[in-house]
Design a protein around this motif. Structure first.
Motif, PDB file in Angstrom:
ATOM      1  N   THR A   1       0.700  -1.487   0.124  1.00  0.00           N
ATOM      2  CA  THR A   1       0.107   0.029   0.010  1.00  0.00           C
ATOM      3  C   THR A   1       0.701   1.566  -0.220  1.00  0.00           C
ATOM      4  O   THR A   1       0.481   2.205  -0.531  1.00  0.00           O
ATOM      5  CB  THR A   1      -1.087   0.567   0.857  1.00  0.00           C
ATOM      6  OG1 THR A   1      -1.485  -0.828   1.357  1.00  0.00           O
ATOM      7  CG2 THR A   1      -1.298   0.946   1.282  1.00  0.00           C
ATOM      8  N   GLN A   2       1.928   1.432   0.900  1.00  0.00           N
ATOM      9  CA  GLN A   2       2.877   2.750   0.901  1.00  0.00           C
ATOM     10  C   GLN A   2       3.715   3.491  -0.979  1.00  0.00           C
ATOM     11  O   GLN A   2       4.040   3.546  -1.186  1.00  0.00           O
ATOM     12  CB  GLN A   2       3.536   2.117   2.077  1.00  0.00           C
ATOM     13  CG  GLN A   2       3.104   2.654   3.181  1.00  0.00           C
ATOM     14  CD  GLN A   2       4.380   1.955   4.521  1.00  0.00           C
ATOM     15  OE1 GLN A   2       5.257   1.084   3.862  1.00  0.00           O
ATOM     16  NE2 GLN A   2       4.269   3.068   5.526  1.00  0.00           N
ATOM     17  N   ALA A   3       4.248   1.622  -1.139  1.00  0.00           N
ATOM     18  CA  ALA A   3       4.561   1.470  -2.279  1.00  0.00           C
ATOM     19  C   ALA A   3       3.644   2.067  -3.723  1.00  0.00           C
ATOM     20  O   ALA A   3       4.200   3.440  -4.379  1.00  0.00           O
ATOM     21  CB  ALA A   3       5.823   0.767  -3.179  1.00  0.00           C
ATOM     22  N   GLY A   4       2.296   1.868  -3.247  1.00  0.00           N
ATOM     23  CA  GLY A   4       1.399   2.010  -4.418  1.00  0.00           C
ATOM     24  C   GLY A   4       0.945   3.687  -4.296  1.00  0.00           C
ATOM     25  O   GLY A   4       0.784   4.186  -5.143  1.00  0.00           O
ATOM     26  N   LEU A   5       0.852   3.951  -2.913  1.00  0.00           N
ATOM     27  CA  LEU A   5       0.865   5.468  -2.520  1.00  0.00           C
ATOM     28  C   LEU A   5       2.010   6.414  -3.562  1.00  0.00           C
ATOM     29  O   LEU A   5       2.178   7.018  -3.742  1.00  0.00           O
ATOM     30  CB  LEU A   5       1.257   6.005  -0.544  1.00  0.00           C
ATOM     31  CG  LEU A   5       0.891   7.618  -0.069  1.00  0.00           C
ATOM     32  CD1 LEU A   5      -0.501   7.817  -0.792  1.00  0.00           C
ATOM     33  CD2 LEU A   5       1.294   7.109   0.920  1.00  0.00           C
ATOM     34  N   VAL A   6       3.643   5.950  -3.364  1.00  0.00           N
ATOM     35  CA  VAL A   6       4.676   6.567  -3.478  1.00  0.00           C
ATOM     36  C   VAL A   6       4.747   6.335  -5.618  1.00  0.00           C
ATOM     37  O   VAL A   6       4.490   7.874  -6.081  1.00  0.00           O
ATOM     38  CB  VAL A   6       5.823   5.980  -3.468  1.00  0.00           C
ATOM     39  CG1 VAL A   6       6.558   6.163  -4.089  1.00  0.00           C
ATOM     40  CG2 VAL A   6       6.136   6.004  -2.047  1.00  0.00           C
ATOM     41  N   LEU A   7       4.146   5.887  -6.183  1.00  0.00           N
ATOM     42  CA  LEU A   7       3.693   5.512  -6.537  1.00  0.00           C
ATOM     43  C   LEU A   7       2.781   6.135  -7.769  1.00  0.00           C
ATOM     44  O   LEU A   7       2.833   6.705  -8.151  1.00  0.00           O
ATOM     45  CB  LEU A   7       3.422   3.543  -7.684  1.00  0.00           C
ATOM     46  CG  LEU A   7       5.206   3.232  -8.055  1.00  0.00           C
ATOM     47  CD1 LEU A   7       4.141   1.291  -8.051  1.00  0.00           C
ATOM     48  CD2 LEU A   7       5.853   3.667  -8.999  1.00  0.00           C
ATOM     49  N   GLY A   8       1.697   5.870  -6.572  1.00  0.00           N
ATOM     50  CA  GLY A   8       0.464   7.163  -7.248  1.00  0.00           C
ATOM     51  C   GLY A   8       0.406   8.704  -7.002  1.00  0.00           C
ATOM     52  O   GLY A   8       0.335   9.676  -8.018  1.00  0.00           O
ATOM     53  N   LEU A   9       1.429   8.911  -6.327  1.00  0.00           N
ATOM     54  CA  LEU A   9       2.530  10.347  -6.349  1.00  0.00           C
ATOM     55  C   LEU A   9       2.874  10.559  -7.397  1.00  0.00           C
ATOM     56  O   LEU A   9       3.225  12.265  -7.731  1.00  0.00           O
ATOM     57  CB  LEU A   9       3.005  10.403  -5.285  1.00  0.00           C
ATOM     58  CG  LEU A   9       1.945  10.995  -3.342  1.00  0.00           C
ATOM     59  CD1 LEU A   9       3.098  10.671  -2.291  1.00  0.00           C
ATOM     60  CD2 LEU A   9       1.036  11.914  -3.168  1.00  0.00           C
ATOM     61  N   TRP A  10       3.623  10.201  -7.433  1.00  0.00           N
ATOM     62  CA  TRP A  10       4.404  10.300  -8.912  1.00  0.00           C
ATOM     63  C   TRP A  10       3.750  10.295 -10.096  1.00  0.00           C
ATOM     64  O   TRP A  10       3.570  11.720 -10.855  1.00  0.00           O
ATOM     65  CB  TRP A  10       4.910   8.740  -9.329  1.00  0.00           C
ATOM     66  CG  TRP A  10       6.500   8.654 -10.637  1.00  0.00           C
ATOM     67  CD1 TRP A  10       5.349   8.803 -11.660  1.00  0.00           C
ATOM     68  CD2 TRP A  10       7.374   8.564 -10.676  1.00  0.00           C
ATOM     69  NE1 TRP A  10       6.403   9.232 -13.219  1.00  0.00           N
ATOM     70  CE2 TRP A  10       7.698   8.344 -12.613  1.00  0.00           C
ATOM     71  CE3 TRP A  10       8.098   8.518  -9.457  1.00  0.00           C
ATOM     72  CZ2 TRP A  10       8.969   7.694 -12.920  1.00  0.00           C
ATOM     73  CZ3 TRP A  10       9.741   7.540 -10.884  1.00  0.00           C
ATOM     74  CH2 TRP A  10       9.660   8.111 -11.682  1.00  0.00           C
ATOM     75  N   GLY A  11       2.176   9.828 -10.590  1.00  0.00           N
ATOM     76  CA  GLY A  11       1.420   9.649 -11.083  1.00  0.00           C
ATOM     77  C   GLY A  11       0.810  11.666 -11.013  1.00  0.00           C
ATOM     78  O   GLY A  11       0.513  12.059 -11.440  1.00  0.00           O
ATOM     79  N   VAL A  12       0.451  11.999  -9.603  1.00  0.00           N
ATOM     80  CA  VAL A  12      -0.689  13.084  -9.589  1.00  0.00           C
ATOM     81  C   VAL A  12       0.567  14.155  -9.833  1.00  0.00           C
ATOM     82  O   VAL A  12       0.469  15.422 -10.428  1.00  0.00           O
ATOM     83  CB  VAL A  12      -0.344  13.286  -8.013  1.00  0.00           C
ATOM     84  CG1 VAL A  12      -0.949  14.356  -7.360  1.00  0.00           C
ATOM     85  CG2 VAL A  12      -1.616  12.607  -7.273  1.00  0.00           C
ATOM     86  N   GLY A  13       2.342  14.229  -9.242  1.00  0.00           N
ATOM     87  CA  GLY A  13       3.324  14.816 -10.260  1.00  0.00           C
ATOM     88  C   GLY A  13       3.372  14.693 -11.217  1.00  0.00           C
ATOM     89  O   GLY A  13       3.290  16.163 -11.964  1.00  0.00           O
ATOM     90  N   GLY A  14       3.060  14.299 -12.067  1.00  0.00           N
ATOM     91  CA  GLY A  14       2.521  13.342 -13.616  1.00  0.00           C
ATOM     92  C   GLY A  14       1.440  14.567 -13.684  1.00  0.00           C
ATOM     93  O   GLY A  14       1.589  15.440 -15.135  1.00  0.00           O
ATOM     94  N   ALA A  15       0.289  14.510 -13.542  1.00  0.00           N
ATOM     95  CA  ALA A  15      -1.194  15.047 -13.999  1.00  0.00           C
ATOM     96  C   ALA A  15      -0.482  16.404 -13.705  1.00  0.00           C
ATOM     97  O   ALA A  15      -1.447  17.425 -14.783  1.00  0.00           O
ATOM     98  CB  ALA A  15      -1.685  14.299 -13.017  1.00  0.00           C
TER      99      ALA A  15
END
Length: 443
Positions: A52-66
């Motif tokens: 879940t923490q790893a998914g959160l980090v990858l998700g924040l990568w996507g937020v930054g990309g947005a």
């Protein structure tokens, strides 16, 4: 031999010089694209974070990309393609090193957020520049060639990174940063600004063009296609986030994951250049529907995989769908983008990938933890089937819209050509005639 030469000439001949500089930069950048491929493994196995923490980090990568694609699209139209690309690449290289040295979860998460922002800000500018320099009749093969370079680099990077990780994960971040800087140098020394006079503001300081967001927000045909791409990306990006975790649960190493995922790049390198001839003249809606269905089947079979060869088979299947999807996606987005709003349209389309980049790992992690591994992958298959139907239904409206815009997207003289003396202007016109590189393997 003559047939091979003729095929090679038909595939690569006649493309402008600027395209090949961009192609070379893409290849070099992707040869070092280690980090995103192995970030989930790095976070869970090396750093001890939960899925879940790893998914959160990858998700924040996507937020930054947005954020990056939105800002990058605007800067591409108002500031220019070249300065946007340079700023994005240099910023991404800096943040890549910062992420490699980050230790607490908050620092890793912040680094991923900022890295995603800089890395993805380059996508709209790159896509707009490709459309600027490649004539409409050559875009299908140009996009296929660029996608081929992406996956040639990706295939090599996946294998090399699996072994480099054994020497230390910091090396992955350092090499990735170095290749990003090299790409920036190629752009700085070899690529001129390609923004066209028709896309530039009418006067210094003018907002160009007015009502851009309103135009995009009311373009239902385009937004419908963006939504479809979003669902496809939610499925596709599971190969970065949940697939390595699933393979780890099956007792397979990071090096094995690297070898298996490299099959994706190998198959594209071997077969992608034949795809334009295969799909030329066929209905894009039918091609996109078939691509969605094949990708869904490939990811769905992952539910039953328990050995390296089985995981490899699933990768080969969904890669076939990816190969059909990429050039059709790229040419369609190019035709749906009005000339004066090219950067912004590229940014909004790229935004679908970034939203998926933020949501896919978090959603995949939650589904996997609460429902199970099997349900996650069978859900991907169901989404693929629904997308196939949606492409068939919405395809005619997209083609009518593309046909309506086509006369407005004919080649015009680049700004740089207007300002040159006559001999150089003639050469510039020959090398810069008048799209997005389909997000593809986003990284």
């Amino acid at each position: 031999m003559r047939t091979v030469r003729s095929w090679f000439r038909d595939t690569t001949g006649g493309l402008p010089r600027t395209f090949w500089y961009l192609w070379t930069g893409t290849l070099i950048n992707r040869l070092g694209s280690f980090v995103l491929v192995f970030l989930a493994i790095y976070l869970t196995q090396e750093r001890g974070f939960s899925p879940t923490q790893a998914g959160l980090v990858l998700g924040l990568w996507g937020v930054g990309g947005a954020v990056g694609t939105t800002v990058g699209g605007t800067l591409t139209d108002r500031w220019g393609r070249r300065p946007t690309l340079l700023t994005a690449h240099l910023g991404a290289a800096t943040m890549m090193l910062a992420l490699g040295f980050a230790r607490p979860l908050w620092a890793v998460a912040t680094g991923a957020l900022l890295l995603g922002m800089f890395a993805e800000a380059a996508r709209p500018a790159f896509g707009a520049m490709m459309i600027d320099v490649v004539p409409e009749k050559d875009r299908l093969r140009a996009f296929s060639l660029n996608y081929w370079a992406i996956n040639l680099g990706f295939a090599c990077a996946a294998v090399l990174a699996g072994f480099a990780a054994q020497a230390g994960y910091l090396l992955l971040f350092m090499v990735d940063a170095a290749t990003t800087v090299v790409t920036a140098l190629i752009i700085f020394t070899r690529v001129k600004e390609t923004r066209r006079a028709s896309a530039a503001p009418a006067r210094p300081g003018a907002v160009a063009p007015a009502g851009a967001l309103r135009t995009i927000a009311t373009d239902r045909v385009f937004l419908g296609f963006v939504v479809l791409n979003l669902f496809g990306a939610l499925v596709f990006l599971q190969h970065i986030s949940m697939l390595p975790i699933a393979m780890g649960d099956s007792g397979l190493s990071a090096a094995t994951y690297g070898s298996v995922i490299a099959l994706n790049g190998v198959l594209i390198v071997v077969g992608q250049l034949f795809v334009p001839r295969l799909i030329r003249g066929r209905s894009r809606s039918h091609v996109l529907a078939l691509a969605s269905l094949v990708m869904g089947v490939g990811f769905g079979l992952t539910a039953f995989a328990d050995a390296a060869w089985f995981y490899g088979l699933t990768v080969l299947i969904w890669t076939l769908g990816e190969m059909l999807n990429s050039p059709s996606n790229a040419t369609l987005i190019a035709e749906l983008s009005p000339d004066r709003l090219r950067g912004r349209y590229q940014g909004v389309f790229s935004l679908s990938w970034q939203i998926a980049g933020a949501v896919a790992p978090i959603l995949g992690g939650l589904v996997r933890e609460r429902a199970g591994n099997t349900e996650l992958w069978l859900g991907c298959a169901a989404i693929g089937a629904l997308m196939a139907v949606a492409h068939l239904v919405s395809g005619p409206a997209r083609e009518r819209r593309a046909a309506k815009l086509r006369p407005a997207t004919q080649p015009v003289t680049p700004v740089t050509a207007i300002r040159q003396p006559a001999p150089q202007a003639a050469e510039a016109a020959a090398t810069a005639p008048a799209e997005p590189v389909a997000a593809h393997t986003p990284s």
